[in-house]
Design a protein around this motif. Structure first.
Motif, PDB file in Angstrom:
ATOM      1  N   LEU A  55      73.998 160.868 -28.047  1.00  0.00           N
ATOM      2  CA  LEU A  55      75.046 161.422 -27.195  1.00  0.00           C
ATOM      3  C   LEU A  55      76.375 160.704 -27.317  1.00  0.00           C
ATOM      4  O   LEU A  55      77.413 161.268 -26.948  1.00  0.00           O
ATOM      5  CB  LEU A  55      74.585 161.392 -25.730  1.00  0.00           C
ATOM      6  N   ALA A  56      76.369 159.453 -27.808  1.00  0.00           N
ATOM      7  CA  ALA A  56      77.595 158.634 -27.868  1.00  0.00           C
ATOM      8  C   ALA A  56      78.376 158.741 -26.566  1.00  0.00           C
ATOM      9  O   ALA A  56      79.525 159.194 -26.540  1.00  0.00           O
ATOM     10  CB  ALA A  56      78.461 159.071 -29.054  1.00  0.00           C
ATOM     11  N   PRO A  57      77.785 158.345 -25.440  1.00  0.00           N
ATOM     12  CA  PRO A  57      78.411 158.565 -24.131  1.00  0.00           C
ATOM     13  C   PRO A  57      79.720 157.800 -23.980  1.00  0.00           C
ATOM     14  O   PRO A  57      79.921 156.743 -24.580  1.00  0.00           O
ATOM     15  CB  PRO A  57      77.351 158.047 -23.148  1.00  0.00           C
ATOM     16  N   GLU A  58      80.600 158.342 -23.154  1.00  0.00           N
ATOM     17  CA  GLU A  58      81.887 157.708 -22.875  1.00  0.00           C
ATOM     18  C   GLU A  58      82.189 157.811 -21.388  1.00  0.00           C
ATOM     19  O   GLU A  58      81.564 158.575 -20.658  1.00  0.00           O
ATOM     20  CB  GLU A  58      83.009 158.383 -23.676  1.00  0.00           C
ATOM     21  N   GLY A  59      83.182 157.046 -20.963  1.00  0.00           N
ATOM     22  CA  GLY A  59      83.680 157.139 -19.590  1.00  0.00           C
ATOM     23  C   GLY A  59      82.642 156.792 -18.546  1.00  0.00           C
ATOM     24  O   GLY A  59      81.791 155.918 -18.726  1.00  0.00           O
ATOM     25  N   ALA A  60      82.701 157.535 -17.428  1.00  0.00           N
ATOM     26  CA  ALA A  60      81.829 157.251 -16.291  1.00  0.00           C
ATOM     27  C   ALA A  60      80.357 157.438 -16.640  1.00  0.00           C
ATOM     28  O   ALA A  60      79.491 156.693 -16.157  1.00  0.00           O
ATOM     29  CB  ALA A  60      82.209 158.143 -15.109  1.00  0.00           C
ATOM     30  N   PHE A  61      80.063 158.426 -17.477  1.00  0.00           N
ATOM     31  CA  PHE A  61      78.662 158.664 -17.856  1.00  0.00           C
ATOM     32  C   PHE A  61      78.087 157.454 -18.580  1.00  0.00           C
ATOM     33  O   PHE A  61      76.971 157.011 -18.296  1.00  0.00           O
ATOM     34  CB  PHE A  61      78.567 159.909 -18.737  1.00  0.00           C
ATOM     35  N   ALA A  62      78.851 156.893 -19.504  1.00  0.00           N
ATOM     36  CA  ALA A  62      78.393 155.710 -20.231  1.00  0.00           C
ATOM     37  C   ALA A  62      78.187 154.530 -19.293  1.00  0.00           C
ATOM     38  O   ALA A  62      77.192 153.797 -19.387  1.00  0.00           O
ATOM     39  CB  ALA A  62      79.395 155.348 -21.322  1.00  0.00           C
ATOM     40  N   LEU A  63      79.123 154.348 -18.354  1.00  0.00           N
ATOM     41  CA  LEU A  63      79.032 153.232 -17.417  1.00  0.00           C
ATOM     42  C   LEU A  63      77.779 153.335 -16.566  1.00  0.00           C
ATOM     43  O   LEU A  63      77.032 152.353 -16.425  1.00  0.00           O
ATOM     44  CB  LEU A  63      80.277 153.213 -16.531  1.00  0.00           C
ATOM     45  N   TRP A  64      77.498 154.515 -16.021  1.00  0.00           N
ATOM     46  CA  TRP A  64      76.355 154.650 -15.127  1.00  0.00           C
ATOM     47  C   TRP A  64      75.047 154.700 -15.890  1.00  0.00           C
ATOM     48  O   TRP A  64      74.002 154.274 -15.361  1.00  0.00           O
ATOM     49  CB  TRP A  64      76.524 155.876 -14.242  1.00  0.00           C
ATOM     50  N   LEU A  65      75.079 155.191 -17.119  1.00  0.00           N
ATOM     51  CA  LEU A  65      73.862 155.149 -17.945  1.00  0.00           C
ATOM     52  C   LEU A  65      73.465 153.703 -18.215  1.00  0.00           C
ATOM     53  O   LEU A  65      72.297 153.322 -18.074  1.00  0.00           O
ATOM     54  CB  LEU A  65      74.096 155.892 -19.261  1.00  0.00           C
ATOM     55  N   PHE A  66      74.447 152.886 -18.567  1.00  0.00           N
ATOM     56  CA  PHE A  66      74.157 151.479 -18.861  1.00  0.00           C
ATOM     57  C   PHE A  66      73.734 150.744 -17.589  1.00  0.00           C
ATOM     58  O   PHE A  66      72.785 149.954 -17.610  1.00  0.00           O
ATOM     59  CB  PHE A  66      75.386 150.808 -19.476  1.00  0.00           C
ATOM     60  N   CYS A  67      74.428 150.988 -16.481  1.00  0.00           N
ATOM     61  CA  CYS A  67      74.066 150.327 -15.218  1.00  0.00           C
ATOM     62  C   CYS A  67      72.652 150.709 -14.787  1.00  0.00           C
ATOM     63  O   CYS A  67      71.889 149.855 -14.300  1.00  0.00           O
ATOM     64  CB  CYS A  67      75.058 150.701 -14.120  1.00  0.00           C
ATOM     65  N   GLY A  68      72.301 151.984 -14.959  1.00  0.00           N
ATOM     66  CA  GLY A  68      70.961 152.419 -14.581  1.00  0.00           C
ATOM     67  C   GLY A  68      69.893 151.716 -15.395  1.00  0.00           C
ATOM     68  O   GLY A  68      68.888 151.233 -14.849  1.00  0.00           O
ATOM     69  N   TRP A  69      70.110 151.629 -16.705  1.00  0.00           N
ATOM     70  CA  TRP A  69      69.130 150.931 -17.533  1.00  0.00           C
ATOM     71  C   TRP A  69      69.088 149.441 -17.212  1.00  0.00           C
ATOM     72  O   TRP A  69      68.011 148.840 -17.116  1.00  0.00           O
ATOM     73  CB  TRP A  69      69.455 151.110 -19.027  1.00  0.00           C
ATOM     74  N   ALA A  70      70.248 148.810 -17.039  1.00  0.00           N
ATOM     75  CA  ALA A  70      70.291 147.377 -16.748  1.00  0.00           C
ATOM     76  C   ALA A  70      69.555 147.059 -15.449  1.00  0.00           C
ATOM     77  O   ALA A  70      68.893 146.021 -15.338  1.00  0.00           O
ATOM     78  CB  ALA A  70      71.738 146.902 -16.667  1.00  0.00           C
ATOM     79  N   THR A  71      69.634 147.954 -14.471  1.00  0.00           N
ATOM     80  CA  THR A  71      68.915 147.749 -13.214  1.00  0.00           C
ATOM     81  C   THR A  71      67.415 147.719 -13.457  1.00  0.00           C
ATOM     82  O   THR A  71      66.690 146.891 -12.879  1.00  0.00           O
ATOM     83  CB  THR A  71      69.269 148.852 -12.204  1.00  0.00           C
TER      84      THR A  71
END
Length: 406
Positions: free
Chosen positions: A309-325
């Motif tokens: 998906l090569a995510p960007e913006g808010a989607f990328a931020l929340w995808l990474f935060c969700g996984w990091a959690t």
């Protein structure tokens, strides 16, 4: 005249003991995470030609904290937990005071290493005290509850560090370390009695110490879990080493980085309390197995999603935060259990065992985190790949202890 039974004081209630152990363990985490916001300013002031060298302040402390456990483990088995822990805290405070006045990066690096040596005292003695007082699943339960409180420290440490740097300058970080250590040491000395009676202490000489080290390294199950702890700690250190670059350079978090970091770690705090409830019914090994298997799958899915998906913006931020959690949460289901499994056969040398079990994974984890951090390429791919490999190998190693029903 009859001798007074040991211990001379009533042990702490479980809740206060857990909070105290969490505070003792927090010395290492706070000393690492709180200085992250100060690194750019330290680099710009002391090594403007190569500001990345400021990151060595983390490695120097971690190496000191790892090696220091090999000193405080045997010391605590010989001199008792209270004396050894106090010596570590005093060394930590003295090194912080020296670093406060140091004028070159090299000098600060030296005192950060010494500060790490001192921080090993509360970490090692705290683990040994828990082994003195508890066994098996109950020990894992105490460790898990302590982790549930402890996880708030890395959550708020970067925010506290940023407030101190913005309000008073980066040097006052070392003043904060002195004040924190003094408060925790005072609490410990006022409330926690000695847990190692004189008749169980070992002579502080080279031969008994080497014999204890050899016993630890000859215990097969302990070696297995030390390797697993190394992988678990290695993937967390990889995240910590890469987090600021990923949040700021890739996800555009800017000065909000400490708040996203806090959010990730705070939500994972429940894992320690959940594990404290589940471990008595399901066992330490089963919960750790589930944690590593789940993280292998989740990190793989996140890696695949980022690639496709090569995510960007808010989607990328929340995808990474969700996984990091999930990374922090699932490690909360593992760390207390893994340490308890590793030290379980070694109660008669708990101090030395705690030292080796703490030191070897701490230092070895740098060999995992450093390559992952250096491989940063403007994407989270190196970190995600590192976590997939660490979790998968840890799960595979746990298969070597199939007969353990704890």
């Amino acid at each position: 005249m009859t001798s007074r039974p040991f211990p001379p004081q009533t042990p702490l209630r479980l809740r206060e003991y857990v909070l105290l152990i969490a505070a003792l363990f927090s010395m290492v985490a706070f000393s690492i995470d709180s200085i992250l916001p100060a690194l750019p300013e330290i680099g710009a002031q002391l090594v403007p030609d190569d500001i990345n060298k400021a990151q060595l302040l983390i490695s120097a402390f971690v190496i000191g904290a790892g090696l220091g456990q090999l000193i405080f483990g045997p010391l605590s088995d010989s001199m008792g937990r209270r004396f050894s822990l106090s010596m570590g805290m005093l060394l930590y405070m003295a090194a912080a005071f020296a670093a406060l006045w140091a004028q070159t990066l090299e000098t600060i690096l030296f005192w950060r290493f010494v500060q790490g040596l001192g921080a090993a005292g509360p970490r090692t003695c705290g683990m040994a005290m828990t082994r003195d007082l508890y066994e098996g699943r109950q020990m894992a339960r105490v460790n898990s509850m302590a982790f549930g409180f402890f996880v708030f420290v890395p959550a708020v440490a970067p925010m506290i560090g940023q407030w101190i740097v913005l309000g008073f300058g980066w040097r006052q970080m070392f003043t904060a370390y002195i004040l924190l250590a003094a408060m925790i040491l005072g609490w410990f000395l006022l409330r926690q009695p000695e847990t190692l009676p004189p008749e169980r202490r070992r002579p502080l000489s080279l031969r008994p110490t080497l014999q204890a080290f050899r016993l630890v390294l000859q215990t097969r199950v302990t070696l297995i879990y030390m390797a697993i702890i190394t992988l678990a700690f290695g993937q967390l250190m990889s995240f910590i080493s890469s987090a600021q670059q990923i949040f700021v350079d890739v996800l555009g978090a800017g000065t909000n980085f400490p708040y996203y970091f806090a959010m990730v770690t705070v939500f994972s705090a429940a894992s320690g309390f959940l594990n404290a409830q589940l471990v008595m019914r399901l066992g330490m090994r089963r919960l750790a197995l589930v944690g590593f298997a789940t993280q292998t799958v989740l990190a793989s899915l996140t890696l695949f999603a980022w690639w496709v998906l090569a995510p960007e913006g808010a989607f990328a931020l929340w995808l990474f935060c969700g996984w990091a959690t999930t990374l922090f949460f699932l490690n909360g289901l593992s760390f207390g259990n893994l340490n308890a499994l590793a030290i379980q056969p070694l109660g008669h040398v708990a101090g030395t065992a705690a030292a080796v079990i703490g030191a070897v994974p701490t230092v070895a984890a740098i060999a995992i985190a450093a390559p992952v951090g250096l491989a940063f390429n403007g994407t989270p791919f190196p970190l995600l790949i590192g976590v997939v490999l660490c979790s998968a190998i840890a799960w595979a190693l746990m298969q070597l202890d199939r007969g353990n029903m704890n």
